[in-house]
Design an enzyme around this catalytic site. Structure first.
Site, short mmCIF file in Angstrom:
data_model
loop_
_atom_site.label_atom_id
_atom_site.label_comp_id
_atom_site.label_asym_id
_atom_site.label_seq_id
_atom_site.Cartn_x
_atom_site.Cartn_y
_atom_site.Cartn_z
CE LYS A 27 -9.59 -0.38 6.14
NZ LYS A 27 -8.21 -0.86 6.16
CD GLU A 31 -2.93 1.11 2.35
OE1 GLU A 31 -3.74 2.05 2.45
OE2 GLU A 31 -2.94 0.11 3.11
#
Length: 430
Positions: free
Chosen positions: A249, A233
């Site tokens: 997410k 990420e």
């Protein structure tokens, strides 16, 4: 200020390996590797920065102001990290949970030596004061034996900071907060750890990176403390006047069966809970970016796109904004920190509830590692899927978390944590 050299190597992977072995002589090391993962907004395949000329270390008190002053003064490449607990510098919050690792809250350094990788080319930048060392260093690197590392085979007993039944109780407590309207999403994390344990940090990182192969992998050494990260990420990047945030997410496991693996991807994209998690955090990121953005420039470039990594499928969104050329880069970070994917929404309420229910101070976990350029651009990852190690205390730790929403099932959340923890556990126990 810096002298630049260029080196071409026919075997880039071997050169990387030898370079990392060579780097272990220094107290300050940051290695960032994209693992040749195709991604937008990538400047380099990999970067190594070593050997501090100047540095800044501070606790959370006035941390961003100190960083701003340091970055403005140095006006050079600086590499380092921001811990999650800098939340206390942004809001009236505290961190009182157990800390077995003891990383300083913020650390950055101006490296004497930097190596930038692109294809089979390596751009080498040395500060003028040491630029006569580059030939000797290159000779040393080439002469390193491929098997110079010391293999440590200690049986590692992984312990849980929060046991399964306690985890369920804590998730149910979070759900009660959600149903009361105190928040609508929060990232709850739990720690796995081992005491009186010795590992070889570099070899542990290389093993983790081999099985994970993620685009924001990091090896960081600060004296006796190490971060070995297989992060997928990006937290935040500044490229001129463009700001890019790419929150994750939504997670699904991989399958070796191609048909089943494709179905797992489709199921993730159709999962209402995972979609709602991602969209809620996108809204939070849009709000954070708007604090420094030119009005009307915050835009969602990708919404809930599925990216595939060796261990998991992930749902990732990309949010961008434009800032004024005179906006200070540190202010952009401060106004968005900590990243929404690791907190929840509303942010302050979620962070307070997280602090009350988690058992461990997050420290560098769910913080960020990256760099500032001399022109004030920056790029930072999110510290997840990571092993942290305090060599002096012989303490090894990795944490995993998941987003809790009104639709969360405690058992499924627990199982998702185990999927995320699989690579770290495998590396430490093999």
């Amino acid at each position: 200020m810096r002298t630049t050299y260029h080196h071409t190597t026919p075997n880039i992977d071997l050169f990387k390996y030898k370079l990392l072995q060579w780097s272990q002589q220094f107290d300050d090391v940051v290695w960032l590797d994209s693992n040749n993962y195709h991604q937008n907004y990538s400047n380099y395949d990999a970067v190594l920065a070593v050997d501090a000329f100047t540095s800044i270390k501070t606790d959370y008190t006035q941390a961003f102001e100190h960083l701003k002053e340091y970055q403005n003064t140095v006006k050079d490449w600086v590499f380092g990290y921001l811990t999650y607990d800098l939340k206390n510098a942004v809001e009236n919050l505290i961190s009182q949970n157990f800390d077995g690792l003891e990383f300083p809250d913020l650390y950055f350094f101006q490296p004497k030596k930097i190596f930038f990788f692109k294809g089979n080319e390596v751009e080498i930048q040395y500060l003028k004061m040491v630029d006569d060392e580059w030939k000797e260093d290159l000779k040393e690197i080439k002469q390193i034996n491929e098997s110079t590392y010391q293999q440590i085979n200690n049986p590692i007993k992984i312990k849980l900071r929060i046991h399964k039944n306690d985890y369920f109780k804590k998730i149910n407590s979070m759900l009660a907060h959600i149903h009361r309207g105190d928040m609508y999403e929060a990232n709850f994390c739990q720690e796995f750890y081992a005491e009186e344990t010795t590992i070889n940090p570099l070899e542990t990182y290389l093993k983790l990176n081999r099985i994970s192969n993620t685009p924001f992998a990091t090896f960081l050494k600060y004296q006796d403390k190490y971060l070995l990260s297989a992060s997928p990420e990006r937290y935040l990047k500044k490229q001129g006047t463009t700001i890019i945030s790419q929150p994750i997410k939504g997670t699904a496991k991989r399958s070796k069966d191609k048909k089943e693996d494709e179905q797992l991807k489709k199921d993730l994209l159709a999962n209402a809970k995972e979609l709602s998690e991602n969209i809620m955090i996108v809204d939070l990121v849009r709000n954070d970016l708007s604090k420094t953005a030119i009005k009307g420039t915050v835009a969602v470039e990708e919404l809930c796109k599925i990216y595939t990594f060796d261990q998991v499928h992930q749902m990732i969104s990309t949010v961008i904004s434009q800032i004024s050329p005179d906006t200070n880069p540190v202010d952009v970070i401060k106004s968005t920190f900590p990243m929404g994917s690791m907190t929840g929404a509303p942010k302050i309420s979620a962070m307070k509830i997280i602090e009350a229910l988690e058992e461990t101070k997050r420290g560098l976990y769910s913080g960020a590692v990256g760099y500032f350029t001399p022109m004030g651009d920056f790029d930072f990852n999110v510290v997840i899927r990571s092993i942290l190690y305090n060599e002096t205390k012989k303490y090894v730790s990795y944490s995993v978390g998941g987003a809790i929403t009104a639709k969360s099932n405690p058992l499924k959340e627990y199982e998702e944590c185990l999927v995320k923890a699989k690579a770290m556990r495998q590396v430490l126990e093999d």
